[in-house]
Design a protein around this motif. Structure first.
Motif: not given
Length: 899
Positions: A857-886
Motif C-alpha cells: 500500500k505504501r510502496v511506489n512502483k515507479k520509484v526506480m525510473a523517478m530516482f534515475e531521472k532525479a539523479e541525472d538532473e542532479y548531476n546535470s545541475l552539478i556539472s552546470r554549476k562547475n562550468i559556471i564557477e570555472n
C-alpha cells in the motif's frame, strides 16, 4: 526582383605585425563588411566570415578605434571645439587614443557577467537543495521498493514450500487412512464378540438373583413378621407405662413444688411476725414521744400562768427595753441598707453575664474528647480507604470550571445494602460492574477519558444512554409464585440508592435474582417461565444456560462490608467534626465573657475582704453562687432582725401607752393561750390513747400470723407424707417399665438377628447385582467405544476423501507441483522439510504476508525510473554549476592580469 540588400566594406592594411589586432597577426589585410537586408536586418562579416556586432566592436577597440565615440575622428574645422572641451571629455579622448578605455569597458562588462553567473550559481544551489530533498525521499522509497521486491520473492518461495508440505501431508493421510480403517473394523468385530459374552453373563446373574430372593422369602418371611408384631406390642406397652410413669413423676414434682411454696410462705410469715413486732415497738416509742410533748405543753402552761400573774402584778420594764431596741433597730437598718446595695450591685453584674463558672472547663473537656474521637475516626477512615484503593476514582478536571457533581462516582460507593446477609450475593451478582463509574452524560465520560488524566482503565456508565435489562414484572411474579417472596428477591430491591441513579442500578442489579437456598436458585434459573440468572446467599451462581459457579469464597462480600463500614465511619466523622466546630465556636464566643467573669470575681473577693469586719453579715462565698446565696440569707436575717426589733418597739410603745387601758385585753390573750395549750394537752392525750389502741391491734395481728404459721406447718407435714407415698409408687412403676423394656430389647435383638441374616442374603444379592451393574456398565462403555470407532471410521473415510480432493485441487491450482513433485522433502532442495520447520515456515509466511500487504500500500512502483531521472538532473545541475564557477574563475584571472 529589385534591390533586396546593400553592402559596404572597409579594408585595413595589416602588414605591420606589431600593431595588428590579437588573433589577426597572420592576415595581411582585414576586411570588415556590413550588409543591410530588406526588413532592417544587419549582417557583419570579417574577412568574409559572419561575426557578431560585439566582435566587430572589439576588433575596432583593439586598434584604438571606438566607433561609438563622436571624437574618434576629428574633422577639419572641429579642432577649436576639441580645444574647448572640458577636462573629463579630454581625459576620455586621451584614454580612447591610448587604448585603456576599451579595457575599462571590457572590465565593467566582465563584472556584470560575473554577477549574472553568481545569480545563476545561487539559482542552481536552490535547485540543488530541492533536488537533494526529493532525491533523499526517492532513495527511501527505492529502499522500500527493493524491500518489497525481495519480500515478494521470499513470499513466493515460502508459499511454494508451505503448499508442498501441505501436498505431502495430504498424500500421507490419504495413503494411511486405508490401513487405519481396516484396523478399526477388526477392533469393532472383537468388541462385538465381547458384547455377546457379557450379555450371556448378565442373564446368568439375573437367574441367580431371582433364586436367592425366592429362598429368602420362603425361609424368613413368617418369622420376621411374628417377631415384628411382638416388638410392636411391647413397644406400645412400654410407651404407655412410660407415659404413666411420667405423669406420676410430674405429680410428684408438683407436690414438691407446693411443699416448697408452703416453706416459702412460712418464711414470709416469720418475717411478717418480725415486722409486726417492730411496728409494736415503734408504736410504743411514739407513745413515749407523745408523753414528752404533753410534759412540754404542761411546762409552757406553767410559764404562761406565771406571765399572767406578772401582768396582773404590773411588773415590766418597757421603757428601758424600748430605747435599747430602737437604737439596735436603727444600726441594723443602716448596716442592712449598705449590704443590700453591695449585694445588689454584685448580683446585677453577675446576672448581666451569660456565663456560668465551670462552663469553659466543661467545654474544653468536651473539645478534647471530641478531638480524640475525630482522630480515631480519621485513622479508621484512612485504613479503610487504603484497603479500598481500587474503589477510589481520582481524575483531573478535563476542562476549566468543570462541575464535579456531573461525576456521580463508583457504583460500589453509590449503593447502600439493606440486609447485611446479602452482601456476598450482591457482590457476586454485580461482579466487575461494582467498579464502573457513573456520570450524567456520554459527553462527560468522553471528556474524562480524553483529558481526565485517569490512572487506570475504567468503564463509564452514562445515565442518559445506558440501557438496562431489568427482569420484567411478569417474571418476578412467576418467581414469587414458584419459591415464595422471601426465597427469591430481585437484587435491585436489596440495595438503596438515589432516584437519579435508577437506570445505572437497573443495569448493574436488575437482571439477577438473590435466593436464600440452592434449591430456590436452581428452580428460578432453570424454570422455563422464569429462566433468569440467580445467586445464593453463599455466592453460588446458576445460569439458565446450565453453567454453575460456586465453591469456597473466603472473604466473600468483604468489599461491600468494608464500604458499609467506611460509610458509617465517614458519617460519624462528619457528625463529630460538626460537634467539634460548634464547641470551638462556643469557646471562642465565651473567652471574653470568661475574662470579664474573672475580673468581677476578683473585685467581689476584694470587696469581701474589705467588708470582712462585718461579722453579722458573714463571709462572702468564694464562688458566685455561694456568695449570692449567703448574701441573700444574711439580708433575710437582717430583715427579720429589723422586723423583730420594729415589732418589739411598737409592742413596747403600745404596751406603755395602753398598759392601763389594755391590761384586761392582755390578760384575755394570756387566758386564750392557756386555753389553747390545755386543748393541745387534751389532743396529745387522745393521740396517746390512739397509739395504745394501735399497739394492741398490732399485737392481735401478730398472734393471728403466728396461728397461720402453725397451720401451714401442719399442711407441710401432710404434703411430705403424700410425697413419700408417691415416691414409692414411682419406684414400683420404674421397676415395671424396666422389665417391659428388657423384654422389648430381647425381642428386638432376636428380630435384629434375623434381619442381619436377611441382610447377609441381601448382601449376596447386592454383590451379584453390583457385578451385574459392572458388566452392564462395561457393556455400555463397550457400545460407546464401538460407536466412537464407527464414527472414527466415518471420519477417516471422509478425511481420505477430503485429502484426495485436496491433492487434486492443489495439482490443478498449482501447475508447478507436477514438475517439482520429485523434489518435495529431498535434502538440499528448497523443499527440505527436515532442515526447515514447516510450522515455523507457515508462521513466517503469515507474518511476511501481513508485512507485504502493508508495504504494497505504501510502496511506489515507479520509484526506480523517478530516482534515475532525479539523479541525472542532479548531476546535470552539478556539472552546470562547475562550468559556471570555472568561467567565473577564468574571468577573475583575466581581470587581475589586465589590472
Amino acid at each position: 526582383a529589385g534591390i533586396t540588400k546593400a553592402t559596404v566594406s572597409i579594408v585595413f592594411d595589416n602588414s605591420d605585425r606589431s600593431r595588428s589586432p590579437i588573433g589577426y597577426e597572420d592576415c595581411p589585410e582585414i576586411t570588415v563588411t556590413r550588409q543591410i537586408v530588406v526588413g532592417g536586418r544587419n549582417k557583419y562579416l570579417i574577412n568574409g566570415h559572419l561575426a557578431q556586432p560585439s566582435r566587430v566592436q572589439n576588433l575596432f577597440h583593439s586598434v584604438q578605434l571606438n566607433v561609438n565615440n563622436p571624437h574618434f575622428l576629428i574633422m577639419q574645422g572641429r579642432i577649436t571645439k576639441v580645444l574647448n572641451m572640458k577636462p573629463p571629455e579630454i581625459l576620455s579622448m586621451l584614454e580612447e587614443a591610448a587604448g585603456t578605455r576599451m579595457y575599462e569597458t571590457k572590465k565593467e562588462a566582465a563584472l556584470k557577467t560575473l554577477e549574472k553567473k553568481q545569480s545563476k550559481v545561487d539559482e542552481i544551489d536552490k535547485l540543488l537543495d530541492q533536488e537533494i530533498l526529493a532525491l533523499e525521499k526517492l532513495r527511501k522509497e527505492r529502499m522500500q521498493y527493493m524491500q518489497w521486491a525481495n519480500g515478494t520473492a521470499e513470499l513466493d518461495r515460502l508459499k511454494r514450500f508451505c503448499i508442498a508440505y501441505e501436498f505431502v501431508q495430504a498424500e500421507k493421510v490419504r495413503d494411511s487412512a486405508v490401513n487405519g480403517v481396516e484396523q478399526i473394523k477388526a477392533k469393532i468385530a472383537e468388541i462385538d464378540d465381547n458384547t455377546e459374552r457379557m450379555q450371556v453373563e448378565i442373564q446368568g446373574m439375573e437367574t441367580e438373583v431371582s433364586n436367592l430372593t425366592a429362598v429368602k422369602e420362603a425361609s424368613m418371611g413368617g418369622e420376621v413378621k411374628t417377631l415384628s408384631e411382638k416388638v410392636d406390642a411391647l413397644s406400645h406397652d412400654l410407651v404407655r407405662e412410660t407415659s404413666v410413669l411420667k405423669n406420676q413423676e410430674e405429680t410428684l414434682g408438683t407436690e414438691k413444688e407446693n411443699a416448697q411454696k408452703i416453706v416459702r410462705s412460712i418464711e414470709e410469715l416469720k418475717q411478717s411476725v418480725e415486722e409486726r413486732a417492730c411496728a409494736v415497738k415503734k408504736a410504743e416509742d411514739g407513745a413515749a414521744d407523745l408523753k414528752k410533748r404533753a410534759e412540754e405543753l404542761s411546762r409552757n402552761l406553767e410559764e404562761y400562768e406565771q406571765e399572767y400573774q406578772g401582768v396582773v402584778a404590773g411588773k415590766s420594764s418597757e421603757n428601758a427595753q424600748l430605747m435599747s431596741k430602737r437604737e439596735e433597730a436603727i444600726a441594723v437598718e443602716n448596716e442592712l441598707s449598705v449590704r443590700r446595695k453591695d449585694v445588689e450591685n454584685v448580683r446585677m453584674a453577675l446576672e448581666s453575664l451569660s456565663y456560668k463558672e465551670g462552663q469553659m472547663e466543661t467545654l474544653q473537656k468536651d473539645r478534647a474528647a471530641e478531638f480524640e474521637l475525630v482522630q480515631n475516626l480519621k485513622d479508621e477512615t484512612r485504613i479503610l480507604s487504603a484497603q479500598l484503593a481500587n474503589v477510589q476514582f481520582t481524575y483531573r478536571d478535563p476542562v476549566k470550571n468543570f462541575d464535579r457533581l456531573r461525576v456521580k462516582g463508583v457504583v460500589a460507593k453509590l449503593i447502600k445494602v439493606k440486609d447485611g446477609s446479602t452482601m456476598t450475593a450482591l457482590e457476586v451478582a454485580a461482579g466487575g460492574k461494582l467498579f464502573n463509574v457513573v456520570v450524567d452524560t456520554e459527553n462527560t465520560g468522553k471528556q474524562l477519558l480524553q483529558n481526565g488524566d485517569l490512572r487506570r482503565r475504567v468503564t463509564i456508565i452514562p445515565l442518559n444512554k445506558i440501557q438496562s435489562n431489568t427482569v420484567p414484572p411478569r417474571v418476578q411474579h412467576a418467581a414469587v409464585r414458584l419459591v415464595g417472596r422471601e426465597s427469591a428477591e430481585l437484587a435491585l430491591s436489596l440495595v438503596g440508592y438515589d432516584e437519579e441513579l435508577k437506570s445505572a442500578m437497573e443495569y448493574v442489579f436488575g437482571s439477577t435474582f438473590v435466593c436464600k437456598t440452592i434449591d430456590a436458585a436452581k428452580e428460578v434459573a432453570f424454570n422455563r417461565e422464569i429462566c433468569t440468572p440467580s445467586v445464593t446467599l453463599e455466592g453460588d451462581i446458576f445460569q439458565p444456560s446450565g453453567l454453575l459457579t460456586g465453591g469456597s469464597r473466603k472473604g466473600g462480600g468483604d468489599l461491600l462490608r468494608q464500604l458499609h463500614a467506611l460509610a458509617e465511619a465517614e458519617s460519624k466523622l462528619s457528625i463529630h467534626q460538626k460537634r467539634l466546630s460548634e464547641i470551638e465556636a462556643k469557646i471562642t464566643e465565651l473567652l471574653p465573657l470568661q475574662k470579664k467573669f474573672k475580673d468581677l470575681k476578683a473585685q467581689l473577693e476584694l470587696k469581701s475582704y474589705e467588708q470582712n469586719e462585718h461579722h453579722k453579715l458573714g463571709e462572702l462565698v468564694k464562688k458566685i453562687e455561694q456568695e449570692l446565696g449567703e448574701a441573700k440569707s444574711a439580708a433575710k436575717e437582717k430583715q427579720l432582725l429589723y422586723e423583730n426589733c420594729v415589732t418589739t418597739v411598737s409592742l413596747l410603745e403600745k404596751s406603755i401607752k395602753e398598759h392601763a387601758n389594755n391590761r384586761e385585753g392582755r390578760l384575755k390573750d394570756l387566758e386564750k393561750k392557756i386555753k389553747a395549750i390545755k386543748a393541745q394537752i387534751q389532743s396529745a392525750s387522745k393521740e396517746l390513747k390512739g397509739h395504745e389502741n394501735k399497739r394492741e391491734r398490732l399485737i392481735m395481728e401478730m398472734e393471728a400470723v403466728v396461728q397461720e404459721h402453725k397451720s401451714l406447718e401442719s399442711q407441710l407435714a401432710s404434703l411430705r407424707t403424700q410425697t413419700d407415698s408417691l415416691t414409692s409408687e414411682v419406684d414400683e412403676h420404674k421397676t415395671k417399665v424396666a422389665s417391659i423394656r428388657k423384654n422389648h430389647d430381647q425381642a428386638q435383638s432376636e428380630l435384629n438377628l434375623i434381619r442381619s441374616k436377611m441382610r447377609e442374603c441381601d448382601s449376596q444379592i447386592s454383590c451379584i447385582l453390583k457385578e451385574q451393574q459392572k458388566l452392564q456398565h462395561k457393556l455400555t462403555e463397550t457400545n460407546l467405544q464401538r460407536k466412537k470407532m464407527e464414527n472414527e471410521v466415518k471420519r477417516m473415510e471422509m478425511e481420505q476423501k477430503d485429502c484426495s480432493l485436496k491433492v487434486d485441487k492443489l495439482i490443478e491450482k498449482h501447475a508447478w507441483i507436477a514438475s517439482e513433485k520429485q523434489l518435495f522433502g529431498r535434502n538440499g532442495t528448497d523443499y527440505d522439510f527436515a532442515s526447515r520447520d514447516p510450522f515455523k515456515a507457515r508462521e513466517e509466511l503469515e507474518k511476511l504476508q501481513a508485512e507485504q500487504s502493508g508495504l504494497e500500500k505504501r510502496v511506489n512502483k515507479k520509484v526506480m525510473a523517478m530516482f534515475e531521472k532525479a539523479e541525472d538532473e542532479y548531476n546535470s545541475l552539478i556539472s552546470r554549476k562547475n562550468i559556471i564557477e570555472n568561467d567565473k574563475s577564468k574571468i577573475k584571472m583575466v581581470i587581475e592580469e589586465l589590472d
